[in-house]
Motif scaffolding. Structure first.
Motif, PDB file in Angstrom:
ATOM      1  N   ALA A 235       6.796  39.703  61.562  1.00  0.00           N
ATOM      2  CA  ALA A 235       7.194  38.784  60.496  1.00  0.00           C
ATOM      3  C   ALA A 235       6.611  39.239  59.157  1.00  0.00           C
ATOM      4  CB  ALA A 235       6.760  37.368  60.833  1.00  0.00           C
ATOM      5  N   GLN A 236       5.376  39.682  59.163  1.00  0.00           N
ATOM      6  CA  GLN A 236       4.721  40.128  57.930  1.00  0.00           C
ATOM      7  C   GLN A 236       5.413  41.373  57.366  1.00  0.00           C
ATOM      8  OE1 GLN A 236       2.472  38.740  56.040  1.00  0.00           O
ATOM      9  NE2 GLN A 236       2.466  40.451  54.607  1.00  0.00           N
ATOM     10  N   HIS A 237       5.741  42.300  58.237  1.00  0.00           N
ATOM     11  CA  HIS A 237       6.418  43.522  57.797  1.00  0.00           C
ATOM     12  C   HIS A 237       7.801  43.191  57.236  1.00  0.00           C
ATOM     13  CE1 HIS A 237       7.903  47.807  58.853  1.00  0.00           C
ATOM     14  NE2 HIS A 237       7.386  47.793  57.659  1.00  0.00           N
ATOM     15  N   PHE A 238       8.507  42.307  57.931  1.00  0.00           N
ATOM     16  CA  PHE A 238       9.828  41.913  57.429  1.00  0.00           C
ATOM     17  C   PHE A 238       9.689  41.233  56.079  1.00  0.00           C
ATOM     18  CE2 PHE A 238      13.593  39.438  56.824  1.00  0.00           C
ATOM     19  CZ  PHE A 238      14.592  40.310  57.231  1.00  0.00           C
ATOM     20  N   ARG A 239       8.668  40.374  55.922  1.00  0.00           N
ATOM     21  CA  ARG A 239       8.434  39.672  54.648  1.00  0.00           C
ATOM     22  C   ARG A 239       8.233  40.682  53.507  1.00  0.00           C
ATOM     23  NH1 ARG A 239       9.056  35.588  51.450  1.00  0.00           N
ATOM     24  NH2 ARG A 239       8.530  34.120  53.056  1.00  0.00           N
ATOM     25  N   GLU A 240       7.453  41.708  53.764  1.00  0.00           N
ATOM     26  CA  GLU A 240       7.211  42.713  52.726  1.00  0.00           C
ATOM     27  C   GLU A 240       8.512  43.399  52.316  1.00  0.00           C
ATOM     28  OE1 GLU A 240       2.789  43.680  54.519  1.00  0.00           O
ATOM     29  OE2 GLU A 240       4.257  45.293  54.430  1.00  0.00           O
ATOM     30  N   HIS A 241       9.319  43.767  53.300  1.00  0.00           N
ATOM     31  CA  HIS A 241      10.608  44.405  52.982  1.00  0.00           C
ATOM     32  C   HIS A 241      11.536  43.435  52.252  1.00  0.00           C
ATOM     33  CE1 HIS A 241      10.424  48.358  54.917  1.00  0.00           C
ATOM     34  NE2 HIS A 241       9.632  47.774  55.798  1.00  0.00           N
ATOM     35  N   PHE A 242      11.556  42.208  52.709  1.00  0.00           N
ATOM     36  CA  PHE A 242      12.417  41.207  52.070  1.00  0.00           C
ATOM     37  C   PHE A 242      12.013  41.004  50.610  1.00  0.00           C
ATOM     38  CE2 PHE A 242      13.335  36.847  50.811  1.00  0.00           C
ATOM     39  CZ  PHE A 242      14.704  36.797  51.040  1.00  0.00           C
ATOM     40  N   ASP A 243      10.729  40.799  50.373  1.00  0.00           N
ATOM     41  CA  ASP A 243      10.268  40.565  49.004  1.00  0.00           C
ATOM     42  C   ASP A 243      10.592  41.751  48.097  1.00  0.00           C
ATOM     43  OD1 ASP A 243       9.320  38.065  49.687  1.00  0.00           O
ATOM     44  OD2 ASP A 243       7.222  38.692  49.830  1.00  0.00           O
ATOM     45  N   ASN A 244      10.407  42.962  48.593  1.00  0.00           N
ATOM     46  CA  ASN A 244      10.730  44.144  47.785  1.00  0.00           C
ATOM     47  C   ASN A 244      12.220  44.239  47.506  1.00  0.00           C
ATOM     48  OD1 ASN A 244       8.110  45.070  47.518  1.00  0.00           O
ATOM     49  ND2 ASN A 244       8.197  46.283  49.390  1.00  0.00           N
ATOM     50  N   ALA A 245      13.039  43.991  48.527  1.00  0.00           N
ATOM     51  CA  ALA A 245      14.491  44.102  48.358  1.00  0.00           C
ATOM     52  C   ALA A 245      15.052  42.979  47.490  1.00  0.00           C
ATOM     53  CB  ALA A 245      15.178  44.095  49.725  1.00  0.00           C
TER      54      ALA A 245
ATOM     55  N   MET B 188      19.905  42.858  52.989  1.00  0.00           N
ATOM     56  CA  MET B 188      20.134  42.242  51.697  1.00  0.00           C
ATOM     57  C   MET B 188      21.620  42.248  51.360  1.00  0.00           C
ATOM     58  SD  MET B 188      18.388  40.556  49.569  1.00  0.00           S
ATOM     59  CE  MET B 188      16.753  40.920  50.147  1.00  0.00           C
ATOM     60  N   ARG B 189      22.334  43.266  51.860  1.00  0.00           N
ATOM     61  CA  ARG B 189      23.775  43.336  51.596  1.00  0.00           C
ATOM     62  C   ARG B 189      24.489  42.108  52.144  1.00  0.00           C
ATOM     63  NH1 ARG B 189      27.396  44.956  54.984  1.00  0.00           N
ATOM     64  NH2 ARG B 189      25.899  46.094  56.239  1.00  0.00           N
ATOM     65  N   LYS B 190      24.162  41.703  53.357  1.00  0.00           N
ATOM     66  CA  LYS B 190      24.811  40.533  53.951  1.00  0.00           C
ATOM     67  C   LYS B 190      24.461  39.262  53.181  1.00  0.00           C
ATOM     68  CE  LYS B 190      25.313  42.166  58.674  1.00  0.00           C
ATOM     69  NZ  LYS B 190      24.957  41.923  60.076  1.00  0.00           N
ATOM     70  N   ILE B 191      23.219  39.156  52.727  1.00  0.00           N
ATOM     71  CA  ILE B 191      22.811  37.988  51.952  1.00  0.00           C
ATOM     72  C   ILE B 191      23.597  37.929  50.648  1.00  0.00           C
ATOM     73  CG2 ILE B 191      20.879  36.957  50.697  1.00  0.00           C
ATOM     74  CD1 ILE B 191      19.051  38.151  52.917  1.00  0.00           C
ATOM     75  N   ALA B 192      23.749  39.061  49.988  1.00  0.00           N
ATOM     76  CA  ALA B 192      24.518  39.110  48.741  1.00  0.00           C
ATOM     77  C   ALA B 192      25.991  38.773  49.002  1.00  0.00           C
ATOM     78  CB  ALA B 192      24.388  40.485  48.102  1.00  0.00           C
ATOM     79  N   GLU B 193      26.531  39.207  50.135  1.00  0.00           N
ATOM     80  CA  GLU B 193      27.922  38.891  50.474  1.00  0.00           C
ATOM     81  C   GLU B 193      28.108  37.387  50.660  1.00  0.00           C
ATOM     82  OE1 GLU B 193      28.836  43.094  52.795  1.00  0.00           O
ATOM     83  OE2 GLU B 193      28.848  41.227  53.940  1.00  0.00           O
ATOM     84  N   VAL B 194      27.159  36.749  51.345  1.00  0.00           N
ATOM     85  CA  VAL B 194      27.243  35.298  51.538  1.00  0.00           C
ATOM     86  C   VAL B 194      27.161  34.590  50.190  1.00  0.00           C
ATOM     87  CG1 VAL B 194      26.062  33.278  52.499  1.00  0.00           C
ATOM     88  CG2 VAL B 194      26.326  35.345  53.886  1.00  0.00           C
ATOM     89  N   ALA B 195      26.231  35.015  49.353  1.00  0.00           N
ATOM     90  CA  ALA B 195      26.061  34.390  48.041  1.00  0.00           C
ATOM     91  C   ALA B 195      27.327  34.537  47.200  1.00  0.00           C
ATOM     92  CB  ALA B 195      24.863  35.010  47.323  1.00  0.00           C
ATOM     93  N   ALA B 196      27.944  35.700  47.229  1.00  0.00           N
ATOM     94  CA  ALA B 196      29.171  35.912  46.458  1.00  0.00           C
ATOM     95  C   ALA B 196      30.316  35.064  47.003  1.00  0.00           C
ATOM     96  CB  ALA B 196      29.548  37.396  46.480  1.00  0.00           C
ATOM     97  N   ARG B 197      30.430  35.003  48.321  1.00  0.00           N
ATOM     98  CA  ARG B 197      31.502  34.218  48.944  1.00  0.00           C
ATOM     99  C   ARG B 197      31.359  32.737  48.607  1.00  0.00           C
ATOM    100  NH1 ARG B 197      30.940  35.783  54.177  1.00  0.00           N
ATOM    101  NH2 ARG B 197      29.524  34.097  54.606  1.00  0.00           N
TER     102      ARG B 197
END
Length: 79
Positions: free
Chosen positions: A31-41, A1-10
């Motif tokens: 994919a399902q496990h990653f989705r769960e982590h992504f949605d929570n984060a 999520m940190r990298k995603i936030a960095e891209v969004a800020a840039r």
């Protein structure tokens, strides 16, 4: 999520609309496990509600087989 936030800020984004990730064959992440982590984060943040695309590798010999790689982030402009 940190990298995603960095891209969004840039990019001075108003919100993140889509995220694409690559899951290595040895990343121990479905994919399902990653989705769960992504949605929570992402909850309550700039990426909440973003589409998530996961590409899953089956190549255990790939040099990045143990990694999860952020491929792209799509954003909407901020105000």
């Amino acid at each position: 999520m940190r990298k995603i936030a960095e891209v969004a800020a840039r990019e001075n984004a108003g919100r993140v609309t889509a995220v694409r990730v690559w899951l290595g064959a040895l990343s121990h992440m479905s994919a399902q496990h990653f989705r769960e982590h992504f949605d929570n984060a992402a909850a309550g943040g700039i990426a909440e509600g973003a589409r998530l695309r996961t590409d899953i590798s089956t190549d255990i010999e790939h040099p990045d087989a143990q990694r999860v790689i952020l491929v792209s982030v799509d954003v909407e402009p901020g105000r």
